[in-house]
Design a protein around this motif. Structure first.
Motif, PDB file in Angstrom:
ATOM      1  N   VAL A  80      32.542  38.329   0.453  1.00 40.99           N
ATOM      2  CA  VAL A  80      32.727  37.291   1.474  1.00 40.99           C
ATOM      3  C   VAL A  80      32.356  37.891   2.816  1.00 40.99           C
ATOM      4  O   VAL A  80      32.943  38.896   3.238  1.00 40.99           O
ATOM      5  CB  VAL A  80      34.186  36.793   1.494  1.00 40.99           C
ATOM      6  CG1 VAL A  80      34.406  35.841   2.672  1.00 40.99           C
ATOM      7  CG2 VAL A  80      34.543  36.106   0.187  1.00 40.99           C
ATOM      8  N   ALA A  81      31.368  37.283   3.481  1.00 38.93           N
ATOM      9  CA  ALA A  81      30.925  37.804   4.774  1.00 38.93           C
ATOM     10  C   ALA A  81      31.618  37.102   5.932  1.00 38.93           C
ATOM     11  O   ALA A  81      32.046  37.742   6.895  1.00 38.93           O
ATOM     12  CB  ALA A  81      29.406  37.651   4.901  1.00 38.93           C
ATOM     13  N   GLN A  82      31.713  35.795   5.854  1.00 38.00           N
ATOM     14  CA  GLN A  82      32.316  35.011   6.938  1.00 38.00           C
ATOM     15  C   GLN A  82      32.810  33.696   6.352  1.00 38.00           C
ATOM     16  O   GLN A  82      32.085  33.011   5.640  1.00 38.00           O
ATOM     17  CB  GLN A  82      31.304  34.735   8.051  1.00 38.00           C
ATOM     18  CG  GLN A  82      31.889  34.026   9.246  1.00 38.00           C
ATOM     19  CD  GLN A  82      30.829  33.744  10.304  1.00 38.00           C
ATOM     20  OE1 GLN A  82      29.702  33.410   9.984  1.00 38.00           O
ATOM     21  NE2 GLN A  82      31.194  33.874  11.565  1.00 38.00           N
ATOM     22  N   GLY A  83      34.077  33.346   6.625  1.00 38.40           N
ATOM     23  CA  GLY A  83      34.638  32.127   6.067  1.00 38.40           C
ATOM     24  C   GLY A  83      35.144  31.189   7.139  1.00 38.40           C
ATOM     25  O   GLY A  83      35.188  31.532   8.320  1.00 38.40           O
ATOM     26  N   TRP A  84      35.530  29.981   6.716  1.00 38.83           N
ATOM     27  CA  TRP A  84      36.046  28.996   7.651  1.00 38.83           C
ATOM     28  C   TRP A  84      37.153  28.167   6.992  1.00 38.83           C
ATOM     29  O   TRP A  84      37.248  28.070   5.778  1.00 38.83           O
ATOM     30  CB  TRP A  84      34.945  28.077   8.176  1.00 38.83           C
ATOM     31  CG  TRP A  84      34.133  27.398   7.112  1.00 38.83           C
ATOM     32  CD1 TRP A  84      34.366  26.199   6.510  1.00 38.83           C
ATOM     33  CD2 TRP A  84      32.928  27.899   6.521  1.00 38.83           C
ATOM     34  NE1 TRP A  84      33.401  25.915   5.586  1.00 38.83           N
ATOM     35  CE2 TRP A  84      32.503  26.934   5.572  1.00 38.83           C
ATOM     36  CE3 TRP A  84      32.164  29.048   6.705  1.00 38.83           C
ATOM     37  CZ2 TRP A  84      31.349  27.106   4.822  1.00 38.83           C
ATOM     38  CZ3 TRP A  84      31.019  29.210   5.949  1.00 38.83           C
ATOM     39  CH2 TRP A  84      30.617  28.248   5.023  1.00 38.83           C
ATOM     40  N   SER A  85      38.005  27.609   7.836  1.00 37.96           N
ATOM     41  CA  SER A  85      39.104  26.717   7.437  1.00 37.96           C
ATOM     42  C   SER A  85      40.137  27.395   6.540  1.00 37.96           C
ATOM     43  O   SER A  85      40.958  26.724   5.918  1.00 37.96           O
ATOM     44  CB  SER A  85      38.561  25.448   6.763  1.00 37.96           C
ATOM     45  OG  SER A  85      37.735  24.736   7.658  1.00 37.96           O
ATOM     46  N   ILE A 301      38.468  23.569  16.190  1.00 36.43           N
ATOM     47  CA  ILE A 301      37.698  23.856  14.987  1.00 36.43           C
ATOM     48  C   ILE A 301      36.552  24.820  15.288  1.00 36.43           C
ATOM     49  O   ILE A 301      36.350  25.811  14.584  1.00 36.43           O
ATOM     50  CB  ILE A 301      37.141  22.556  14.371  1.00 36.43           C
ATOM     51  CG1 ILE A 301      38.287  21.620  13.963  1.00 36.43           C
ATOM     52  CG2 ILE A 301      36.240  22.860  13.179  1.00 36.43           C
ATOM     53  CD1 ILE A 301      39.198  22.175  12.888  1.00 36.43           C
ATOM     54  N   THR A 302      35.811  24.554  16.351  1.00 38.98           N
ATOM     55  CA  THR A 302      34.548  25.273  16.557  1.00 38.98           C
ATOM     56  C   THR A 302      34.611  26.407  17.573  1.00 38.98           C
ATOM     57  O   THR A 302      33.839  27.355  17.484  1.00 38.98           O
ATOM     58  CB  THR A 302      33.461  24.297  17.029  1.00 38.98           C
ATOM     59  OG1 THR A 302      33.835  23.754  18.307  1.00 38.98           O
ATOM     60  CG2 THR A 302      33.280  23.164  16.044  1.00 38.98           C
ATOM     61  N   ARG A 307      34.923  32.334  15.110  1.00 37.78           N
ATOM     62  CA  ARG A 307      33.604  31.757  15.329  1.00 37.78           C
ATOM     63  C   ARG A 307      32.857  32.517  16.430  1.00 37.78           C
ATOM     64  O   ARG A 307      33.484  32.922  17.429  1.00 37.78           O
ATOM     65  CB  ARG A 307      33.731  30.287  15.735  1.00 37.78           C
ATOM     66  CG  ARG A 307      34.301  29.367  14.654  1.00 37.78           C
ATOM     67  CD  ARG A 307      33.368  29.242  13.456  1.00 37.78           C
ATOM     68  NE  ARG A 307      33.877  28.266  12.502  1.00 37.78           N
ATOM     69  CZ  ARG A 307      33.550  26.973  12.504  1.00 37.78           C
ATOM     70  NH1 ARG A 307      32.730  26.510  13.429  1.00 37.78           N
ATOM     71  NH2 ARG A 307      34.049  26.168  11.595  1.00 37.78           N
ATOM     72  N   PRO A 308      31.555  32.653  16.305  1.00 40.96           N
ATOM     73  CA  PRO A 308      30.787  33.276  17.393  1.00 40.96           C
ATOM     74  C   PRO A 308      30.817  32.448  18.667  1.00 40.96           C
ATOM     75  O   PRO A 308      30.527  32.958  19.745  1.00 40.96           O
ATOM     76  CB  PRO A 308      29.367  33.366  16.812  1.00 40.96           C
ATOM     77  CG  PRO A 308      29.336  32.355  15.707  1.00 40.96           C
ATOM     78  CD  PRO A 308      30.714  32.311  15.144  1.00 40.96           C
ATOM     79  N   THR A 309      31.177  31.169  18.562  1.00 35.87           N
ATOM     80  CA  THR A 309      31.274  30.284  19.721  1.00 35.87           C
ATOM     81  C   THR A 309      32.673  30.281  20.334  1.00 35.87           C
ATOM     82  O   THR A 309      32.995  29.426  21.158  1.00 35.87           O
ATOM     83  CB  THR A 309      30.907  28.849  19.305  1.00 35.87           C
ATOM     84  OG1 THR A 309      31.638  28.503  18.125  1.00 35.87           O
ATOM     85  CG2 THR A 309      29.417  28.735  19.013  1.00 35.87           C
ATOM     86  N   ALA A 310      33.524  31.225  19.933  1.00 32.13           N
ATOM     87  CA  ALA A 310      34.918  31.252  20.381  1.00 32.13           C
ATOM     88  C   ALA A 310      35.034  31.412  21.893  1.00 32.13           C
ATOM     89  O   ALA A 310      34.244  32.098  22.531  1.00 32.13           O
ATOM     90  CB  ALA A 310      35.659  32.387  19.683  1.00 32.13           C
ATOM     91  N   VAL A 311      36.033  30.727  22.449  1.00 35.11           N
ATOM     92  CA  VAL A 311      36.377  30.818  23.870  1.00 35.11           C
ATOM     93  C   VAL A 311      37.855  31.203  23.944  1.00 35.11           C
ATOM     94  O   VAL A 311      38.684  30.614  23.255  1.00 35.11           O
ATOM     95  CB  VAL A 311      36.137  29.468  24.583  1.00 35.11           C
ATOM     96  CG1 VAL A 311      36.551  29.546  26.041  1.00 35.11           C
ATOM     97  CG2 VAL A 311      34.674  29.057  24.464  1.00 35.11           C
ATOM     98  N   ALA A 312      38.170  32.176  24.787  1.00 37.45           N
ATOM     99  CA  ALA A 312      39.537  32.698  24.838  1.00 37.45           C
ATOM    100  C   ALA A 312      40.559  31.602  25.118  1.00 37.45           C
ATOM    101  O   ALA A 312      41.645  31.575  24.523  1.00 37.45           O
ATOM    102  CB  ALA A 312      39.636  33.802  25.894  1.00 37.45           C
ATOM    103  N   ALA A 313      40.218  30.675  26.018  1.00 40.40           N
ATOM    104  CA  ALA A 313      41.158  29.615  26.359  1.00 40.40           C
ATOM    105  C   ALA A 313      41.439  28.708  25.161  1.00 40.40           C
ATOM    106  O   ALA A 313      42.545  28.174  25.030  1.00 40.40           O
ATOM    107  CB  ALA A 313      40.621  28.790  27.524  1.00 40.40           C
ATOM    108  N   CYS A 314      40.465  28.518  24.282  1.00 36.07           N
ATOM    109  CA  CYS A 314      40.685  27.700  23.088  1.00 36.07           C
ATOM    110  C   CYS A 314      41.562  28.433  22.076  1.00 36.07           C
ATOM    111  O   CYS A 314      42.371  27.816  21.374  1.00 36.07           O
ATOM    112  CB  CYS A 314      39.350  27.306  22.469  1.00 36.07           C
ATOM    113  SG  CYS A 314      38.360  26.196  23.504  1.00 36.07           S
ATOM    114  N   ASP A 315      41.413  29.764  22.006  1.00 38.71           N
ATOM    115  CA  ASP A 315      42.320  30.539  21.156  1.00 38.71           C
ATOM    116  C   ASP A 315      43.767  30.367  21.617  1.00 38.71           C
ATOM    117  O   ASP A 315      44.688  30.272  20.801  1.00 38.71           O
ATOM    118  CB  ASP A 315      41.941  32.020  21.194  1.00 38.71           C
ATOM    119  CG  ASP A 315      40.745  32.350  20.320  1.00 38.71           C
ATOM    120  OD1 ASP A 315      40.476  31.594  19.360  1.00 38.71           O
ATOM    121  OD2 ASP A 315      40.072  33.353  20.598  1.00 38.71           O
ATOM    122  N   VAL A 316      43.967  30.320  22.929  1.00 37.42           N
ATOM    123  CA  VAL A 316      45.312  30.123  23.467  1.00 37.42           C
ATOM    124  C   VAL A 316      45.870  28.779  23.027  1.00 37.42           C
ATOM    125  O   VAL A 316      47.024  28.679  22.577  1.00 37.42           O
ATOM    126  CB  VAL A 316      45.296  30.227  25.006  1.00 37.42           C
ATOM    127  CG1 VAL A 316      46.633  29.761  25.602  1.00 37.42           C
ATOM    128  CG2 VAL A 316      44.991  31.647  25.443  1.00 37.42           C
TER     129      VAL A 316
END
Length: 580
Positions: A80-85, A301-302, A307-316
């Protein structure tokens, strides 16, 4: 505000191997339950040992909650290289997937789609055939239990249910509210009187908007005017509920006034006053449509880790749960008003149309619809393309097309998405939402306020068949540089005029975003609304991972989001389709 959390999903034109298994489950179910589940495992070879796999879990027994753990083993050297959900891990050939914060519960008949990209697959490697969930091996049947426990079920009421005037589609047989504040600005523009009578959404984007600001009358003022315009006939007034804590975590242009932790303030100073006003007897005959918190849940979700599109504020916001909590609270309070019709935002096809986003979004929305005392009954439907630019229909190419043996899905524009326009996306999402547990009669809205793409640049036929990119780029109506571009797009035009029940499953085409109101400032402008300058609104910006590192395509000299942008309004009229 409209970020494209895309991910390439290479599956077209390759051999598909499918393994289907059924298994019993003990997912924190109460004693006396009869659990059972089914897994559909589909692996798609890309060549060179690379592959992608989708795993669909369906609950066949009683509703389960508390989280789940799925385990299976590879037959060869697959990794498994990269998974989601799901949270994915691997030890040797053994793979484990555990539920995430938003999908640990499955109602009876509900499904969750998870998946991963992998490597190391050999020609003779078989797909996994044995699965366990929470330690229970596949049985193929509902698992009987030997003990019986009497339980007491408590039902929480959200208040009065739908009144006798509640209808299946609020737009059918009704006029729509024309916002006099927006109409005045439109009429003041050269040629603007041609569309000044169109219904648009009223955006309640901060606490002060409830009472009214220098730019707009307050909620009571709008509702009183709606009663006047109704004159005793059915009338729809459209409100945008848009002030979550940590709002628009991935876009500075539309950040809000409330800090990520201010959920109590959101409830007591924003949602509660709105609900109280809507419930007043003077407004009982209006059909009040609410678009509830655009962008919030799709961002979870995205635009989150890993995700490579991650934003720190969304992680919060994902970690603190206040998007889900707030949306659920808004649905519960507003849904308790008998003549309110709530629609949840589902982004747009260029954001959620990929396999690893599509089902996960439907499941997360179902979780939010049942959070904070709400139930799915408080959701009338969903809205796509709010304040965005995705073409309603792409007539000159379709997802099934191929050029010289290369699928349209492999073009740079489509990029393995399964949808090429908003209508196909909305109709498909409606079906997926029902599968997630929403009622079968849920409806869809599509915002067509700025997706016409008319004018001299509008194609009149398919593109050349020299290669797949030339074919798509030459024939696509959406003239943006990239689907991830969302701010004040150059070349855009007014789309289909608001219309009730235009297509199967679609409640209405709407202008939820008032044409001429900016998406965001192209440079820093001092304000007390929490709105910053977003690089995606700067026409000189060369992009980021969320728009494929392309130019932003934005118009210059834009004001703050929500403020009047004359140059954009004029361009929208010039490029309107159907033409004005």
């Amino acid at each position: 505000m409209r970020l494209n959390g895309q991910r390439r999903w290479a599956a077209a034109g390759v051999a598909v191997a499918t393994a289907v298994a059924t298994f019993g489950v003990a997912l924190s179910a109460p004693a006396g339950a009869a659990p059972g589940c089914r897994v559909d495992y589909k692996a798609n070879s890309w060549g060179g040992g690379q592959f992608g796999a989708s795993v669909k879990i369906t609950n066949l027994g009683d509703a389960v909650s508390g989280g789940w753990t799925l385990k299976f083993s590879f037959s060869g050297s697959q990794r498994v290289a990269q998974g989601w959900s799901a949270n994915w891990s691997q030890s040797g050939a053994d793979v484990t997937a555990t539920s995430m914060s938003w999908n640990g519960s499955l109602g009876t008949g509900a499904s969750i789609d998870i998946g991963f990209n992998g490597s190391g697959a050999g020609t003779n490697d078989a797909n996994p055939s044995t699965f366990t969930l929470n330690g229970t091996t596949c049985t193929g049947d509902v698992v009987p239990t030997t003990t019986t426990t009497t339980t007491t079920t408590t039902t929480t009421s959200n208040g009065p249910g739908p009144g006798p005037g509640k209808v299946d589609n609020p737009y059918v047989g009704a006029k729509q509210y024309v916002n006099p504040d927006w109409a005045a600005k439109a009429s003041a523009e050269p040629g603007g009187s041609r569309i000044a009578n169109q219904p648009t959404g009223v955006w309640l984007d901060r606490i002060a908007a409830i009472a009214g600001t220098v730019d707009s009358r307050g909620l009571v003022g709008h509702l009183d005017e709606a009663v006047r315009q109704a004159a005793g006939t059915p009338l729809v007034i459209q409100l945008v509920i848009y002030n979550l804590p940590g709002r628009d975590c991935s876009a500075l242009a539309s950040n809000g006034e409330l800090k990520p932790t201010e959920i109590d303030k959101y409830k007591t100073e924003y949602i509660d006053p709105i609900a109280e006003i809507l419930a007043r007897p003077a407004y009982k005959d209006l059909r009040i449509v609410t678009t509830v918190e655009i962008d919030s849940l799709p961002n979870l979700i995205t635009n989150v880790t890993p995700r490579p599109t991650a934003v720190a504020a969304c992680d919060v916001m994902k970690a603190n749960g206040n998007y889900v909590t707030g949306v659920g609270y808004a649905l519960a309070k507003l849904g308790a008003v008998p003549n309110v019709y709530n629609y949840l935002d589902i982004g747009h096809h260029g954001w959620i149309g990929w396999d690893d986003n599509f089902g996960a979004t439907a499941e997360l929305l179902f979780q939010a619809a049942n959070a904070s005392g709400s139930t799915k009954a408080n959701v009338q439907g969903f809205i796509a393309n709010t304040a965005n630019y995705g073409a309603l229909k792409e007539p000159y190419f379709k997802i099934e097309d191929s050029v010289n043996g290369t699928s349209v899905r492999q073009s740079k524009w489509v990029d393995w998405n399964r949808y090429v326009d908003e209508l196909s996306y909305a109709q498909a999402f409606r079906q997926r939402a029902v599968q997630a547990g929403f009622d079968a009669n849920v409806g869809m809205l599509i915002d067509t306020s700025r997706n016409g793409w008319g004018g001299s640049a509008r194609p009149t036929g398919p593109g050349p068949t020299t290669n797949v990119d030339a074919y798509v780029n030459g024939g696509k109506l959406d003239r943006r540089i990239h689907l991830g571009n969302w701010c004040n797009q150059s070349g855009a035009g007014l789309g289909e005029r608001p219309k009730a029940a235009p297509e199967s499953g679609i409640d209405a085409y709407v202008w939820m975003k008032p044409p001429g109101e900016s998406d965001g400032a192209s440079k820093e402008i001092p304000n007390n609304e929490g709105k910053g300058a977003d690089k995606m609104c700067d026409p000189t910006y060369t992009g980021n991972i969320r728009n494929g590192n392309n130019m932003s395509g934005a118009l210059p000299d834009a004001p703050l989001s929500g403020k009047w942008f004359s140059a954009q309004f004029q361009e929208l009229m010039r490029n309107a389709y159907p033409a004005l």
